[in-house]
Design a protein around this motif. Structure first.
Motif, PDB file in Angstrom:
ATOM      1  N   ARG A 158       0.810  -1.220   0.000  1.00 19.10           N
ATOM      2  CA  ARG A 158       0.000   0.000   0.000  1.00 19.10           C
ATOM      3  C   ARG A 158       0.842   1.268   0.000  1.00 19.10           C
ATOM      4  O   ARG A 158       0.338   2.342  -0.328  1.00 19.10           O
ATOM      5  N   ALA A 159       2.104   1.152   0.391  1.00 15.12           N
ATOM      6  CA  ALA A 159       2.987   2.317   0.422  1.00 15.12           C
ATOM      7  C   ALA A 159       3.700   2.559  -0.896  1.00 15.12           C
ATOM      8  O   ALA A 159       4.433   3.539  -1.034  1.00 15.12           O
ATOM      9  N   LEU A 160       3.484   1.689  -1.878  1.00 20.00           N
ATOM     10  CA  LEU A 160       4.156   1.862  -3.165  1.00 20.00           C
ATOM     11  C   LEU A 160       3.576   3.051  -3.923  1.00 20.00           C
ATOM     12  O   LEU A 160       2.408   3.391  -3.753  1.00 20.00           O
ATOM     13  N   PRO A 161       4.364   3.679  -4.781  1.00 24.97           N
ATOM     14  CA  PRO A 161       3.823   4.723  -5.665  1.00 24.97           C
ATOM     15  C   PRO A 161       2.832   4.104  -6.644  1.00 24.97           C
ATOM     16  O   PRO A 161       2.700   2.880  -6.713  1.00 24.97           O
ATOM     17  N   PRO A 162       2.107   4.924  -7.417  1.00 28.48           N
ATOM     18  CA  PRO A 162       1.157   4.379  -8.401  1.00 28.48           C
ATOM     19  C   PRO A 162       1.801   3.292  -9.252  1.00 28.48           C
ATOM     20  O   PRO A 162       2.936   3.433  -9.710  1.00 28.48           O
ATOM     21  N   LEU A 163       1.058   2.201  -9.454  1.00 24.71           N
ATOM     22  CA  LEU A 163       1.595   1.034 -10.148  1.00 24.71           C
ATOM     23  C   LEU A 163       1.510   1.231 -11.659  1.00 24.71           C
ATOM     24  O   LEU A 163       0.420   1.292 -12.227  1.00 24.71           O
ATOM     25  N   HIS A 164       2.652   1.323 -12.288  1.00 21.03           N
ATOM     26  CA  HIS A 164       2.728   1.605 -13.726  1.00 21.03           C
ATOM     27  C   HIS A 164       2.537   0.328 -14.530  1.00 21.03           C
ATOM     28  O   HIS A 164       3.053  -0.731 -14.178  1.00 21.03           O
ATOM     29  N   ALA A 165       1.802   0.407 -15.624  1.00 19.78           N
ATOM     30  CA  ALA A 165       1.589  -0.742 -16.500  1.00 19.78           C
ATOM     31  C   ALA A 165       2.685  -0.792 -17.566  1.00 19.78           C
ATOM     32  O   ALA A 165       2.877   0.172 -18.308  1.00 19.78           O
TER      33      ALA A 165
END
Length: 264
Positions: A158-165
């Motif tokens: 949950r602490a990760l930055p936005p998850l890039h595709a």
């Protein structure tokens, strides 16, 4: 030190240290040499500030400057510290094990650890002059393993930055990533099937500490035609055998001895 409102103040000089570290992080992508203007653009600083930071790091040996182009690259002090860290962690002992695993499986074998929201590959076939060492946690089998067996103090998904595709298969929703990590913990391994790049399949397992947390993640990477569903268990067996060996090899010498022996 705190303000009247009770908010902690950063120590004197902390901003300058943070900015200097940010300059060094600009070289993570293993790209071309950077000018002070390049650094300023990347960090949102004035060119004069970037010049001052780069000159300071150059004087300390953390950057070196091309006399012809005036551009900067990482300096000898970084090389020295990197080599010291490599040996202090015992990673020179891992190289023969990874080479043997790669030869037996026909796959690329890598060992990685976590650095914030990234995987850093520290040994193995992917460590080449032309390839960056950092990968996102969420889209890699190595990263999933490190997230599934976190060490003390490491932030959760949950602490990760936005998850890039990176491909249409990349997990980009935090609830889906949490569900995937639960599956990884239950199965004891992680798979990246075209989530970072199409046509690549990776299987990763943890290299555990005695506390049950992942000190490193170990992966074998190839094409889906090589790591087929039918042969997945065989690749897992090979990777796990290597991981068990590394769990002992990468211990500090004192940790390898029996607790009773140390006490005596």
């Amino acid at each position: 030190m705190t303000t009247e409102a009770g908010i902690a103040r950063p120590p004197a000089g902390a901003q300058a240290v943070r900015r200097a570290l940010d300059v060094l992080h600009c070289f993570h992508d293993n790209g071309p040499d950077l000018s002070a203007s390049d650094l300023a653009r990347r960090l949102g600083l004035s060119t004069s500030t970037a010049h001052r930071l780069a000159r300071t790091l150059h004087a300390a040996g953390f950057l070196e400057q091309d006399a012809r182009t005036a551009r900067y690259r990482l300096g000898p002090a970084m090389t020295e510290l990197g080599r010291l860290a490599y040996h202090q962690r015992g990673l020179h002992l891992a190289a023969p094990e990874l080479s043997d695993l790669a030869e037996r499986t026909g796959a690329t074998a890598d060992l990685a650890l976590r650095s914030g929201p990234h995987v850093v590959i520290v040994a193995g076939g992917s460590v080449t002059p032309k390839t960056g060492l950092r990968r996102p946690l969420h889209s890699t089998a190595l990263g999933k393993v490190l997230l599934a067996w976190p060490r003390a103090g490491e932030a959760g998904p949950r602490a990760l930055p936005p998850l890039h595709a990176f491909t249409e298969r990349t997990i980009v929703e935090p609830p889906a990533l949490s569900a995937e990590l639960a599956r990884v913990r239950e199965a004891g391994y992680a798979v990246n099937d075209g989530e970072s790049a199409l046509g690549v399949r990776t299987v990763a397992v943890p290299v555990l500490e005695r506390t049950g947390h992942a000190r490193f993640a170990l992966a074998v990477r190839a094409t889906p035609e090589l790591i087929t569903d039918a042969r997945l268990d065989w690749y897992l067996t090979q990777a796990r055998a290597c991981a068990r060996a590394l769990e002992v090899l990468l211990l500090a010498p004192a940790e390898r001895r029996d607790p009773g022996e140390r006490a005596g």
